[in-house]
Design a protein around this motif. Structure first.
Motif, mmCIF file in Angstrom:
data_model
loop_
_atom_site.group_PDB
_atom_site.id
_atom_site.type_symbol
_atom_site.label_atom_id
_atom_site.label_comp_id
_atom_site.label_asym_id
_atom_site.label_seq_id
_atom_site.Cartn_x
_atom_site.Cartn_y
_atom_site.Cartn_z
ATOM 1 N N LEU A 153 0.809 -1.064 -0.282
ATOM 2 C CA LEU A 153 0.100 -0.050 0.029
ATOM 3 C C LEU A 153 0.799 1.108 -0.073
ATOM 4 O O LEU A 153 1.820 1.237 0.357
ATOM 5 N N SER A 154 0.244 2.247 -0.401
ATOM 6 C CA SER A 154 1.246 3.462 -0.332
ATOM 7 C C SER A 154 0.367 4.563 0.606
ATOM 8 O O SER A 154 -0.615 4.247 1.213
ATOM 9 N N GLY A 155 0.824 5.755 0.866
ATOM 10 C CA GLY A 155 0.083 6.574 1.748
ATOM 11 C C GLY A 155 -0.151 7.751 1.295
ATOM 12 O O GLY A 155 -0.504 7.889 0.244
ATOM 13 N N GLY A 156 -0.179 9.015 1.928
ATOM 14 C CA GLY A 156 -0.488 10.201 1.402
ATOM 15 C C GLY A 156 -2.306 10.431 1.438
ATOM 16 O O GLY A 156 -2.819 9.454 2.069
ATOM 17 N N SER A 157 -2.591 11.318 0.744
ATOM 18 C CA SER A 157 -4.140 11.351 0.735
ATOM 19 C C SER A 157 -5.041 10.796 -0.254
ATOM 20 O O SER A 157 -6.172 10.589 -0.091
ATOM 21 N N THR A 158 -4.384 10.708 -1.635
ATOM 22 C CA THR A 158 -4.998 10.172 -2.572
ATOM 23 C C THR A 158 -5.790 8.704 -2.240
ATOM 24 O O THR A 158 -7.041 8.450 -2.784
ATOM 25 N N PRO A 159 -4.890 7.608 -1.654
ATOM 26 C CA PRO A 159 -5.580 6.468 -1.416
ATOM 27 C C PRO A 159 -6.732 6.221 -0.285
ATOM 28 O O PRO A 159 -7.415 5.355 -0.547
ATOM 29 N N LYS A 160 -7.230 7.333 0.243
ATOM 30 C CA LYS A 160 -8.126 7.331 1.333
ATOM 31 C C LYS A 160 -9.423 6.633 0.609
ATOM 32 O O LYS A 160 -9.945 6.116 1.255
ATOM 33 N N ALA A 161 -9.788 7.460 -0.424
ATOM 34 C CA ALA A 161 -11.152 7.126 -0.642
ATOM 35 C C ALA A 161 -11.327 5.692 -1.498
ATOM 36 O O ALA A 161 -12.279 5.132 -1.263
ATOM 37 N N LEU A 162 -10.154 5.224 -2.010
ATOM 38 C CA LEU A 162 -9.811 3.951 -2.258
ATOM 39 C C LEU A 162 -10.278 3.062 -1.269
ATOM 40 O O LEU A 162 -10.985 2.122 -1.265
ATOM 41 N N HIS A 163 -9.531 3.476 -0.205
ATOM 42 C CA HIS A 163 -9.676 2.256 0.993
ATOM 43 C C HIS A 163 -10.988 2.354 1.394
ATOM 44 O O HIS A 163 -11.457 1.134 1.814
ATOM 45 N N SER A 206 1.136 8.858 9.596
ATOM 46 C CA SER A 206 1.460 7.352 9.497
ATOM 47 C C SER A 206 0.757 6.767 8.301
ATOM 48 O O SER A 206 -0.422 6.892 8.463
ATOM 49 N N ASN A 207 1.541 6.226 7.461
ATOM 50 C CA ASN A 207 0.872 5.555 6.387
ATOM 51 C C ASN A 207 0.088 4.435 6.682
ATOM 52 O O ASN A 207 -1.142 4.346 6.191
ATOM 53 N N ALA A 208 0.792 3.677 7.790
ATOM 54 C CA ALA A 208 0.145 2.364 8.230
ATOM 55 C C ALA A 208 -1.177 2.817 9.097
ATOM 56 O O ALA A 208 -2.184 2.382 8.941
ATOM 57 N N GLY A 209 -1.184 3.990 9.872
ATOM 58 C CA GLY A 209 -2.152 4.356 10.657
ATOM 59 C C GLY A 209 -3.279 4.822 9.715
ATOM 60 O O GLY A 209 -4.712 4.318 10.107
ATOM 61 N N MET A 210 -3.027 5.361 8.448
ATOM 62 C CA MET A 210 -3.954 5.729 7.504
ATOM 63 C C MET A 210 -4.860 4.681 7.263
ATOM 64 O O MET A 210 -6.057 4.469 7.153
ATOM 65 N N ALA A 211 -3.854 3.445 6.624
ATOM 66 C CA ALA A 211 -4.629 2.143 6.245
ATOM 67 C C ALA A 211 -5.558 1.669 7.161
ATOM 68 O O ALA A 211 -6.271 0.897 6.619
ATOM 69 N N TYR A 212 -4.987 1.545 8.524
ATOM 70 C CA TYR A 212 -6.042 0.848 9.368
ATOM 71 C C TYR A 212 -7.140 1.573 9.786
ATOM 72 O O TYR A 212 -8.285 1.028 9.697
ATOM 73 N N ASP A 213 -7.055 2.783 9.658
ATOM 74 C CA ASP A 213 -8.249 3.837 9.856
ATOM 75 C C ASP A 213 -9.116 3.625 8.645
ATOM 76 O O ASP A 213 -10.433 3.428 9.035
ATOM 77 N N THR A 214 -8.761 3.526 7.441
ATOM 78 C CA THR A 214 -9.632 3.479 6.460
ATOM 79 C C THR A 214 -10.112 2.309 5.792
ATOM 80 O O THR A 214 -11.145 1.963 5.065
ATOM 81 N N LEU A 215 -9.049 1.314 6.120
ATOM 82 C CA LEU A 215 -9.334 -0.105 5.491
ATOM 83 C C LEU A 215 -9.144 -1.291 6.476
ATOM 84 O O LEU A 215 -10.037 -2.256 6.684
ATOM 85 N N LEU A 216 -8.135 -1.390 6.757
ATOM 86 C CA LEU A 216 -7.670 -2.721 7.627
ATOM 87 C C LEU A 216 -8.170 -2.816 8.808
ATOM 88 O O LEU A 216 -8.352 -4.024 9.356
ATOM 89 N N GLY A 217 -8.751 -1.815 9.370
ATOM 90 C CA GLY A 217 -9.503 -1.997 10.573
ATOM 91 C C GLY A 217 -10.859 -2.541 10.500
ATOM 92 O O GLY A 217 -11.715 -2.567 11.537
#
Ligand SMILES: O=C1O[C@H](COP(=O)(O)O)[C@@H](O)[C@H](O)[C@H]1O
Length: 240
Positions: A38-48, A82-93
């Protein structure tokens, strides 16, 4: 290289979600695990957020996913950067991928130790000859960077190491990143790029002279894999 242009960020996120769901389905016909970075930043949030809800959440076999990150900011996982933190908040969690299949960068260790630790995890996971990731999702910064390969940094030209940690002066922060030699061994790399600030760097990366010191995204070219650029119309506005 395939270029897919969508009208706006919402359509782009949907196209990316469709692309990922299909890729996972196709790959899992031939093997029993799917490895994604996965990547970080703002763009992947909507995808997640899309992937975490129907129909995608029910289509994707989350138990068979193995998750890495292409890069990380050297901050604790609960830091908003945190890129991982964002991914947990938006997807992995919100899905059922087992924790032992999710490989976060260890930002609780010293930066060089964290990079060495991720290198060890990757070498334990991949062998030295076959392709690596089934899919690497990347973003591109307004300055043409991708992963944590920033303009003018030595790591852009790394030839052998799979991971690096270094201090990024312009952000006053350590960065942890996979390198081009590893990412270019992937079966598929997909960039997700949106917004007007990406128009000029995208034109340079795709249509300009080869100058990865200025536009590090140019260094990403899978040797045997697919390269897909998913972009919205504002990001594509300067392309010929
Ligand atoms: O710093 C980073 O930025 C890039 C691009 O992010 P975006 O918000 O402009 O899409 C991202 O791909 C990378 O993972 C991240 O660490």
């Amino acid at each position: 290289m395939e270029l897919i242009i969508k009208k706006n960020p919402a359509d782009l996120a949907k196209a990316a979600a469709d692309f990922i769901a299909k890729r996972i389905k196709d790959v899992l016909k031939k093997q029993d695990r799917f490895t994604i970075a996965l990547s970080g930043g703002s763009t992947p949030k909507a995808l997640h957020e899309l992937l975490a809800k129907p129909p995608y959440v029910d289509q994707i076999p989350w138990l068979q996913l193995h998750v890495f990150w292409g890069d990380e900011r050297y901050v604790p996982i609960d830091d908003e950067q945190s890129n991982a933190g964002m991914a947990y908040d938006t997807l992995l969690g919100h899905v059922y991928t087992p924790e032992d299949q999710i490989h976060v960068w260890r930002t609780d260790l010293e930066p060089d130790v964290a990079a060495a630790d991720y290198d060890r995890v990757l070498h334990d996971y991949f062998d030295d000859t076959n392709p690596t990731f089934d899919l690497v999702l990347l973003g591109m910064g307004d300055d043409g960077h991708t992963l944590s390969l920033f303009p003018g940094t030595e790591v852009v030209h790394e030839k052998t190491a799979w991971t690096k940690a270094y201090f990024l002066t312009q952000q006053n922060m350590y960065r942890l990143t996979l390198t081009a030699p590893l990412v270019n061994r992937s079966s598929c790399v997909a960039f997700l790029v949106a917004g007007p600030k990406k128009a000029e760097p995208l034109k340079e990366v795709l249509e300009g002279d080869y100058n990865p010191d200025k536009y590090p995204s140019q260094i990403i070219k899978p040797v045997d894999g697919d390269l897909v650029w998913l972009v919205d119309e504002k990001a594509a506005a300067s392309l010929n």
